[in-house]
Design a protein around this motif. Structure first.
Motif, PDB file in Angstrom:
ATOM      1  N   THR A   1       7.111   0.042   0.923  1.00 42.61           N
ATOM      2  CA  THR A   1       6.969  -1.316   1.465  1.00 42.61           C
ATOM      3  C   THR A   1       6.190  -2.192   0.495  1.00 42.61           C
ATOM      4  O   THR A   1       6.547  -3.357   0.250  1.00 42.61           O
ATOM      5  CB  THR A   1       6.244  -1.278   2.823  1.00 42.61           C
ATOM      6  OG1 THR A   1       6.965  -0.448   3.727  1.00 42.61           O
ATOM      7  CG2 THR A   1       6.097  -2.671   3.411  1.00 42.61           C
ATOM      8  N   LYS A   2       5.148  -1.609  -0.081  1.00 43.48           N
ATOM      9  CA  LYS A   2       4.306  -2.347  -1.019  1.00 43.48           C
ATOM     10  C   LYS A   2       5.093  -2.771  -2.249  1.00 43.48           C
ATOM     11  O   LYS A   2       5.001  -3.923  -2.691  1.00 43.48           O
ATOM     12  CB  LYS A   2       3.110  -1.482  -1.406  1.00 43.48           C
ATOM     13  CG  LYS A   2       2.114  -2.130  -2.351  1.00 43.48           C
ATOM     14  CD  LYS A   2       0.908  -1.219  -2.517  1.00 43.48           C
ATOM     15  CE  LYS A   2      -0.166  -1.820  -3.365  1.00 43.48           C
ATOM     16  NZ  LYS A   2      -1.408  -1.026  -3.338  1.00 43.48           N
ATOM     17  N   VAL A   3       5.888  -1.856  -2.812  1.00 39.27           N
ATOM     18  CA  VAL A   3       6.660  -2.188  -4.011  1.00 39.27           C
ATOM     19  C   VAL A   3       7.659  -3.304  -3.707  1.00 39.27           C
ATOM     20  O   VAL A   3       7.831  -4.241  -4.508  1.00 39.27           O
ATOM     21  CB  VAL A   3       7.372  -0.937  -4.564  1.00 39.27           C
ATOM     22  CG1 VAL A   3       8.347  -1.319  -5.678  1.00 39.27           C
ATOM     23  CG2 VAL A   3       6.356   0.056  -5.099  1.00 39.27           C
TER      24      VAL A   3
ATOM     25  N   THR B   1      -0.907  -8.084  -0.183  1.00 33.91           N
ATOM     26  CA  THR B   1       0.112  -7.105  -0.580  1.00 33.91           C
ATOM     27  C   THR B   1      -0.526  -5.848  -1.142  1.00 33.91           C
ATOM     28  O   THR B   1      -0.073  -4.731  -0.866  1.00 33.91           O
ATOM     29  CB  THR B   1       1.065  -7.732  -1.617  1.00 33.91           C
ATOM     30  OG1 THR B   1       1.793  -8.780  -0.980  1.00 33.91           O
ATOM     31  CG2 THR B   1       2.032  -6.706  -2.180  1.00 33.91           C
ATOM     32  N   ASN B   2      -1.579  -6.010  -1.909  1.00 33.59           N
ATOM     33  CA  ASN B   2      -2.258  -4.859  -2.490  1.00 33.59           C
ATOM     34  C   ASN B   2      -2.829  -3.940  -1.419  1.00 33.59           C
ATOM     35  O   ASN B   2      -3.025  -2.746  -1.655  1.00 33.59           O
ATOM     36  CB  ASN B   2      -3.381  -5.322  -3.428  1.00 33.59           C
ATOM     37  CG  ASN B   2      -3.427  -4.528  -4.708  1.00 33.59           C
ATOM     38  OD1 ASN B   2      -2.526  -3.745  -4.999  1.00 33.59           O
ATOM     39  ND2 ASN B   2      -4.469  -4.727  -5.487  1.00 33.59           N
ATOM     40  N   CYS B   3      -3.104  -4.485  -0.244  1.00 32.77           N
ATOM     41  CA  CYS B   3      -3.702  -3.689   0.836  1.00 32.77           C
ATOM     42  C   CYS B   3      -2.681  -2.878   1.629  1.00 32.77           C
ATOM     43  O   CYS B   3      -3.059  -2.068   2.480  1.00 32.77           O
ATOM     44  CB  CYS B   3      -4.472  -4.608   1.797  1.00 32.77           C
ATOM     45  SG  CYS B   3      -5.969  -5.336   1.080  1.00 32.77           S
ATOM     46  N   ILE B   4      -1.391  -3.081   1.366  1.00 33.12           N
ATOM     47  CA  ILE B   4      -0.353  -2.327   2.082  1.00 33.12           C
ATOM     48  C   ILE B   4      -0.435  -0.862   1.676  1.00 33.12           C
ATOM     49  O   ILE B   4      -0.447  -0.532   0.500  1.00 33.12           O
ATOM     50  CB  ILE B   4       1.046  -2.902   1.784  1.00 33.12           C
ATOM     51  CG1 ILE B   4       1.155  -4.332   2.307  1.00 33.12           C
ATOM     52  CG2 ILE B   4       2.139  -2.027   2.390  1.00 33.12           C
ATOM     53  CD1 ILE B   4       2.434  -5.048   1.884  1.00 33.12           C
TER      54      ILE B   4
ATOM     55  N   LYS C   1       2.436  11.874  -0.895  1.00 28.73           N
ATOM     56  CA  LYS C   1       1.839  11.525  -2.187  1.00 28.73           C
ATOM     57  C   LYS C   1       2.721  10.587  -2.990  1.00 28.73           C
ATOM     58  O   LYS C   1       2.781  10.662  -4.210  1.00 28.73           O
ATOM     59  CB  LYS C   1       1.554  12.795  -2.989  1.00 28.73           C
ATOM     60  CG  LYS C   1       0.456  13.663  -2.386  1.00 28.73           C
ATOM     61  CD  LYS C   1       0.101  14.824  -3.297  1.00 28.73           C
ATOM     62  CE  LYS C   1      -1.064  15.617  -2.723  1.00 28.73           C
ATOM     63  NZ  LYS C   1      -1.472  16.733  -3.606  1.00 28.73           N
ATOM     64  N   LEU C   2       3.391   9.661  -2.301  1.00 26.33           N
ATOM     65  CA  LEU C   2       4.238   8.702  -3.003  1.00 26.33           C
ATOM     66  C   LEU C   2       3.401   7.521  -3.445  1.00 26.33           C
ATOM     67  O   LEU C   2       2.754   6.865  -2.632  1.00 26.33           O
ATOM     68  CB  LEU C   2       5.371   8.223  -2.088  1.00 26.33           C
ATOM     69  CG  LEU C   2       6.407   7.303  -2.731  1.00 26.33           C
ATOM     70  CD1 LEU C   2       7.212   8.037  -3.785  1.00 26.33           C
ATOM     71  CD2 LEU C   2       7.340   6.715  -1.670  1.00 26.33           C
ATOM     72  N   GLY C   3       3.408   7.242  -4.757  1.00 23.63           N
ATOM     73  CA  GLY C   3       2.736   6.061  -5.274  1.00 23.63           C
ATOM     74  C   GLY C   3       1.271   6.281  -5.585  1.00 23.63           C
ATOM     75  O   GLY C   3       0.759   7.400  -5.596  1.00 23.63           O
ATOM     76  N   GLY C   4       0.583   5.155  -5.853  1.00 24.62           N
ATOM     77  CA  GLY C   4      -0.841   5.204  -6.154  1.00 24.62           C
ATOM     78  C   GLY C   4      -1.133   5.956  -7.427  1.00 24.62           C
ATOM     79  O   GLY C   4      -0.493   5.783  -8.448  1.00 24.62           O
TER      80      GLY C   4
END
Length: 498
Positions: free
Chosen positions: A194-196, A186-189, A473-476
């Motif tokens: 989608t990851k959240v 999941t962390n690799c998504i 730039k969404l997330g991370g």
């Protein structure tokens, strides 16, 4: 008490003793760090170019090594990327942390074996300090989530590259591996939304006790937990005790988080960056962060209001003053030398040395000579929220130098409310009065009828996230700029005005 909890408590006491030792002797700690850095890098290309062999003390260093930012250091980085050894630090870096540059495209920040060791140690010690100071240790037996970038790394000439948070994912201690979520897969998504959603799937039935990440993206995770269960996060996770964050000021988010959780939880603020781990919150009565003076980083400071002078004075740790806004300059065991980090700080304590992050040296509003900084707008927002009962998801501030005909220029505050204030006019008034109180230049401009009081533009719910998604730039580790001296962000957000 479990064996793991008992071990953590004993380890926390040991770490506290070591921390107290160097904190009592800050100048000596920095001198030791300085000596080690110069000796280690003496035979590198950079050391040869700057005559490290002749450096006997700090004044020698300051006369030989000018302050530089990434663009000036870039030729050395390019030599490393081309495969050269012993350029900025002996050997080659283990990693490059890839970040977004404003003028030079992607930036590649070297991370060495020595520097990643300090990054890991500092993040560990922040938690151990919390255990020592509060006595709370039961959370170590629960599940912990670290919202971060993908740990999948690229490679450039044998050096792995990726986001700092993705690199850090490779260094989770073994004793936390069974507690850590989400799963590696999941962390690799890469797609953040989608990851959240996948993280919600994996965590919603778990006993979550610690959650860490940048507040704006943790908020998104909390909102989806609430939507899935139709109840506060604190009921879904009854043993949630600790929120760890960094990167942005938490205070504008605090009331929103408490509403989402349904109660208060303890928090720890960190000050990490790709260039190093600089400070963490070591006490919980105020917001100062303990500056780490024996962690492979030598610090210099330049008063922010003199930074762009021809030859601004550089101050070492023993020379700094309480409450002055400084640009922070670092030399590190990753091979950054008199490097302008870009962040500005103020000291809230000189015994021990604690700082708050006040903004970025390039992020301010001074379209009319006011030089408003991030700390000032964030504090104004905190006051307005506290006095009017509002809840704010995001905000940013920009100057409007070309108002409608016959109108004075002004500062435009673009705000996304979760809950509107009881009195919107009062909310605006508190913002403006707070800024006038904090910044005498802004007061003079208002008082002298050069500027009119601020104007507030409401952004529809989700507007900031939609903008970040539209620019990739969404997330991370991506964050909204709190203020800017131009209207590039403000104009882009007009598409999301309520």
């Amino acid at each position: 008490m479990s064996l793991k909890a008992l071990g953590a408590k004993l380890f926390a006491w040991r770490v506290h003793q070591k921390t107290a030792s160097w904190a009592r002797n800050p100048v000596e700690a920095q001198q030791r760090t300085f000596n080690k850095l110069i000796a280690k890098a003496r035979d590198t290309r950079f050391g040869s170019d700057h005559d490290f062999g002749q450096i006997k003390d700090y004044s020698d260093f300051a006369s030989r090594v000018p302050v530089r930012d990434y663009e000036v250091l870039k030729p050395y980085i390019e030599k490393i990327l081309q495969g050269e050894n012993d350029v900025l630090w002996p050997g080659k870096p283990l990693y490059f942390a890839k970040t977004s540059g404003t003028t030079s495209g992607a930036k590649y920040i070297p991370i060495t074996k020595a520097s990643i060791k300090e990054q890991v140690r500092a993040s560990r010690n922040a938690i151990l300090n919390y255990i020592y100071k509060t006595g709370n240790v039961s959370f170590v037996d629960g599940k912990m989530i670290f919202l971060q970038g993908s740990p999948v790394l690229d490679e450039k000439n044998g050096i792995k590259t990726g986001r700092l948070s993705g690199i850090s994912a490779h260094y989770v201690p073994k004793y936390l591996q069974k507690n850590r979520l989400p799963s590696w897969e999941t962390n690799c998504i890469e797609d953040w939304e989608t990851k959240v959603d996948r993280i919600v799937d994996e965590t919603i039935e778990e006993d979550m006790t610690v959650i860490a990440g940048i507040p704006s993206w943790v908020q998104m995770y909390f909102e989806r937990i609430c939507a899935r269960n139709n109840k506060p996060v604190g009921i879904t996770f009854p043993n949630l005790q600790l929120f760890i964050y960094g990167g942005v000021n938490y205070e504008p988010y605090r009331s929103k988080f408490e509403d989402l959780i349904g109660r208060k939880v303890d928090s720890i603020e960190l000050f990490p960056a790709s260039e190093g781990f600089f400070a963490y919150q070591d006490q919980f009565k105020d917001r100062g962060l303990l500056l780490l003076l024996q962690a492979g980083i030598f610090y210099e400071f330049i008063k922010a209001d003199t930074f762009y002078d021809d030859s601004p004075r550089r101050f070492t740790i023993g020379e700094v003053e309480f409450g002055v806004n400084y640009a922070m300059i670092i030399s590190t065991n990753a091979g950054l030398w008199a490097y302008n980090l870009g962040d500005t700080v103020q000291f809230t304590s000189l015994n021990p040395y604690r700082v708050i992050v006040t903004g970025r040296i390039k992020h301010f509003i001074s379209a009319f000579g006011e030089h408003v900084i991030a700390k000032e707008v964030e504090y104004a927002m905190e006051e307005a929220i506290a006095q009017t009962g509002a809840r704010v998801n995001e905000f940013t501030v920009a100057p409007q130098i070309q108002p409608e005909e016959g109108q004075l220029p002004y500062h435009e505050w673009l705000v996304e409310f979760e809950k509107l204030p009881e009195d919107l006019s009062r909310f605006k008034s508190v913002l403006d009065q707070s800024l006038q109180t904090q910044n005498s230049y802004y007061f003079d401009l208002i008082d002298g009828k050069i500027l009119q009081p601020l104007r507030l533009t409401q952004i529809r719910k989700g507007g900031f996230q939609q903008h970040m998604k539209s620019v990739g730039k969404l997330g991370g580790q991506n964050k909204i700029k709190r203020l800017a001296n131009d209207r590039s962000l403000a104009d882009a957000l007009q598409a999301y005005v309520l």
